[in-house]
Scaffold this active site. Structure first.
Site, PDB file in Angstrom:
ATOM      1  N   ASP A   1       0.724  -1.187  -0.169  1.00 48.66           N
ATOM      2  CA  ASP A   1       0.138   0.024   0.020  1.00 48.66           C
ATOM      3  C   ASP A   1       0.870   1.226   0.178  1.00 48.66           C
ATOM      4  OD1 ASP A   1      -2.264  -1.594   0.293  1.00 48.66           O
ATOM      5  OD2 ASP A   1      -2.597  -1.113   2.384  1.00 48.66           O
TER       6      ASP A   1
ATOM      7  N   LYS B   1      -3.733   3.252  -2.806  1.00 48.02           N
ATOM      8  CA  LYS B   1      -5.024   3.583  -2.732  1.00 48.02           C
ATOM      9  C   LYS B   1      -5.250   4.725  -1.807  1.00 48.02           C
ATOM     10  CE  LYS B   1      -6.748  -0.543  -1.909  1.00 48.02           C
ATOM     11  NZ  LYS B   1      -7.473  -1.517  -1.292  1.00 48.02           N
TER      12      LYS B   1
ATOM     13  N   MET C   1     -10.219   6.622   8.711  1.00 51.60           N
ATOM     14  CA  MET C   1     -10.739   7.429   7.509  1.00 51.60           C
ATOM     15  C   MET C   1     -11.628   8.575   7.662  1.00 51.60           C
ATOM     16  SD  MET C   1     -10.530   4.103   5.168  1.00 51.60           S
ATOM     17  CE  MET C   1     -11.488   2.587   5.807  1.00 51.60           C
TER      18      MET C   1
HETATM   19  N1  SAH Z   1      -5.644  -1.705   8.000  1.00 50.64           N
HETATM   20  C1  SAH Z   1      -5.147  -0.303   8.354  1.00 50.64           C
HETATM   21  C2  SAH Z   1      -6.274   0.587   8.185  1.00 50.64           C
HETATM   22  C3  SAH Z   1      -6.415   0.970   6.808  1.00 50.64           C
HETATM   23  S1  SAH Z   1      -7.587   2.171   6.618  1.00 50.64           S
HETATM   24  C4  SAH Z   1      -5.192  -0.567   9.914  1.00 50.64           C
HETATM   25  O1  SAH Z   1      -5.205  -1.599  10.430  1.00 50.64           O
HETATM   26  O2  SAH Z   1      -4.605   0.433  10.737  1.00 50.64           O
HETATM   27  C5  SAH Z   1      -6.507   3.657   6.495  1.00 50.64           C
HETATM   28  C6  SAH Z   1      -7.034   4.517   7.755  1.00 50.64           C
HETATM   29  O3  SAH Z   1      -6.285   4.115   8.860  1.00 50.64           O
HETATM   30  C7  SAH Z   1      -6.416   5.914   7.628  1.00 50.64           C
HETATM   31  O4  SAH Z   1      -7.391   6.821   7.006  1.00 50.64           O
HETATM   32  C8  SAH Z   1      -6.407   6.424   9.143  1.00 50.64           C
HETATM   33  O5  SAH Z   1      -7.621   6.689   9.653  1.00 50.64           O
HETATM   34  C9  SAH Z   1      -5.919   4.932   9.942  1.00 50.64           C
HETATM   35  N2  SAH Z   1      -4.377   5.020  10.055  1.00 50.64           N
HETATM   36  C10 SAH Z   1      -3.421   4.111   9.243  1.00 50.64           C
HETATM   37  N3  SAH Z   1      -2.452   4.584   9.748  1.00 50.64           N
HETATM   38  C11 SAH Z   1      -2.529   5.682  10.420  1.00 50.64           C
HETATM   39  C12 SAH Z   1      -1.441   6.324  11.138  1.00 50.64           C
HETATM   40  N4  SAH Z   1      -0.116   6.017  11.211  1.00 50.64           N
HETATM   41  N5  SAH Z   1      -1.748   7.416  12.065  1.00 50.64           N
HETATM   42  C13 SAH Z   1      -3.034   7.556  12.068  1.00 50.64           C
HETATM   43  N6  SAH Z   1      -4.148   6.925  11.462  1.00 50.64           N
HETATM   44  C14 SAH Z   1      -3.657   5.876  10.694  1.00 50.64           C
END
Ligand code: SAH
Length: 473
Positions: free
Chosen positions: A249, A271, A384
């Site tokens: 990703d 994405k 998100m």
């Molecule tokens: N599979 C991922 C989530 C993917 S959706 C997980 O388990 O974390 C993507 C969303 O995850 C982003 O829009 C945000 O809300 C959150 N996210 C992912 N990495 C982040 C980070 N380092 N800090 C804050 N939010 C994060």
């Protein structure tokens, strides 16, 4: 070479450990693991040694050291606190051609004990010739993390079938190919998946064939965590070391990709909202293409593959196409952002449950049960949500969530660029605009978020009481 490396078969061979303390206990335990007949000599025994004695696992010579304790011994370990005594044990032992180890004293020793990584029958032993034991220990820790715990079972299985493998593949080149298949193919995968019977069945089945099967490709769905490479699991790291192809990703930190095998092909399947977008069907096609070409594919996803990561869809697709698949969980953003902003997601006094929610777009907002989400004494971790903060706040307030409910909005959680914005729910959209919060950001809403101001420890803290719009006005 200062020392001659050797692995000693001590099974049922008498060895002597002089000393009754913790160090002697550790040495005795290690020797017992190798099947040695251990005699411990000392005036008194530490509790661990007493227990071994009660279980009849060691012999005991009570009292102070006597020269004849060394009679009939293959090895001698001196682990007493007295240097003169250790010296005497060594001198007497060497006069009788015993190999003697004096713990932490290479000058007095005729053999040294290496730092060991044990995946029996595989043993990796490290020595710095007594010059740098700390370095040897660190190296051991490194290598320890590189070798899967299932490796021992694989080698034991191979050991049991060694003769049959030799018979089936008399030719050396074919045998090599077979062992490559064994390590990289389904047998090892099944052992890692805690399915030893199926692994053995697979081995037997392939041994009934004349040819070594072509290497089958596989996919590992790997959670890369939120960004900080330190939050990768050891299993994720090993998968990166083995990968031929990495489909990652956009969100995955380049520092994590740097940990991968140097010659692995890296393909970004971005994405990101706004930017270029790889449809899920193309990702599926890529996974399939590379796996079916016999490659080891890592599908590397931010956070955890099964939390808003579409890992479930990819898994179903792979299984439908008969592609071998493993899943390595990762630290999801909610857990990481909570930890790195000092906000416990549950708390005896403030929250008995936590919900992971996506507030991705109008459609996802419309399907949420707002009355449920607005209930107090629970924590919401909203993914998100940056683009929809305004609607989110309005809905929660309209459904009765207290306007003073604290929030923590964490941008780039766990990374050096992390910012944590705090304040009351009613000010959330305005504060987020004022501080230009951008994705990726995670919103933690609930009583627990009030702890951020006091417990925050990573990156920059914004807002708090000073940031409250009402006070500023
Ligand atoms: N599979 C991922 C989530 C993917 S959706 C997980 O388990 O974390 C993507 C969303 O995850 C982003 O829009 C945000 O809300 C959150 N996210 C992912 N990495 C982040 C980070 N380092 N800090 C804050 N939010 C994060």
């Amino acid at each position: 070479m200062q020392l001659y490396p050797l692995f000693a078969d001590l099974a049922d061979r008498p060895v002597l450990v002089v000393g009754g303390g913790d160090v002697a206990a550790r040495k005795a335990a290690m020797l017992l693991r190798a099947g040695a007949k251990v005699t411990v000599g000392a005036p008194v025994l530490a509790p661990e040694l007493r227990e071994l004695l009660q279980q009849s696992r060691i012999n005991y010579r009570a009292g102070s050291y006597q020269s004849d304790w060394q009679d009939g011994m293959w090895l001698v370990v001196a682990a007493t606190r007295s240097r003169p005594l250790n010296r005497r044990i060594a001198t007497e032992g060497h006069a009788r051609q015993r190999l003697v180890n004096v713990v932490d004293d290479p000058a007095l020793s005729s053999f040294q004990v290496p730092a060991v990584i044990d995946r029996s029958p595989l043993l990796v032993a490290i020595s710095s010739s007594g010059v740098a034991p700390v370095l040897a220990r660190r190296l051991r820790e490194r290598i320890e993390s590189l070798l899967d715990p299932a490796l021992g079972s694989l080698l034991q299985l191979a050991q049991r079938y060694r003769t049959r493998i030799r018979q089936r593949h008399a030719d050396l080149a074919a045998r090599r190919r077979f062992y490559d298949w064994l390590h990289d193919g389904p047998v090892n995968a099944l052992l890692r998946a805690a399915q030893p019977l199926q692994a053995e069945r697979q081995l037997v089945e392939v041994l009934s064939r004349r040819e070594v099967p072509a290497q089958q490709g596989s996919v590992v769905l790997v959670g890369a965590g939120p960004g900080d490479p330190g939050l990768l699991t050891l299993r994720a790291l090993r998968a990166l070391h083995e990968a031929d192809v990495i489909l990652h990703d956009e969100l995955v930190n380049p520092q994590i990709l740097d940990l991968a095998r140097r010659d692995a092909v890296q393909i970004a399947v971005g994405k990101r909202g706004g930017g270029k977008h790889t449809p899920q069907s193309s990702i599926h096609a890529l996974l399939r293409e590379h796996a079916q070409a016999g490659r080891r594919v890592v599908r590397l996803k931010g956070g955890d593959p099964f939390v808003f990561g579409r890992g479930g869809e990819e898994l179903v697709f792979l299984r439908e196409h008969g592609i071998a698949c493993e899943i390595v969980p990762g630290i999801t953003a909610a857990l990481a952002c909570a930890a790195y902003s000092g906000v416990p997601l549950t708390h005896r006094d403030h929250a008995q449950s936590v919900r992971l929610v996506t507030a991705h777009c109008q459609q996802s907002l419309d399907t949420l049960d707002w009355a449920e989400l607005a209930r107090d004494r629970q924590t919401l971790a909203i993914y998100m949500g940056v683009a929809t903060l305004d609607q989110l706040t309005r809905q929660l307030l309209a459904h009765g969530r207290d306007a003073e409910t604290p929030f923590a909005l964490i941008e780039n959680g766990s990374l050096p660029s992390q910012r944590t914005l705090t304040g009351p729910l009613r000010d959330l959209p305005a504060l987020a605009i004022r501080h230009a919060v951008r994705a990726p950001a995670l919103l933690i809403l609930g009583e627990v978020a009030g702890l951020a101001a006091a417990s925050h420890w990573h990156g920059e803290l914004l807002g708090g009481d000073a940031g409250r719009l009402a006070d500023a006005a």
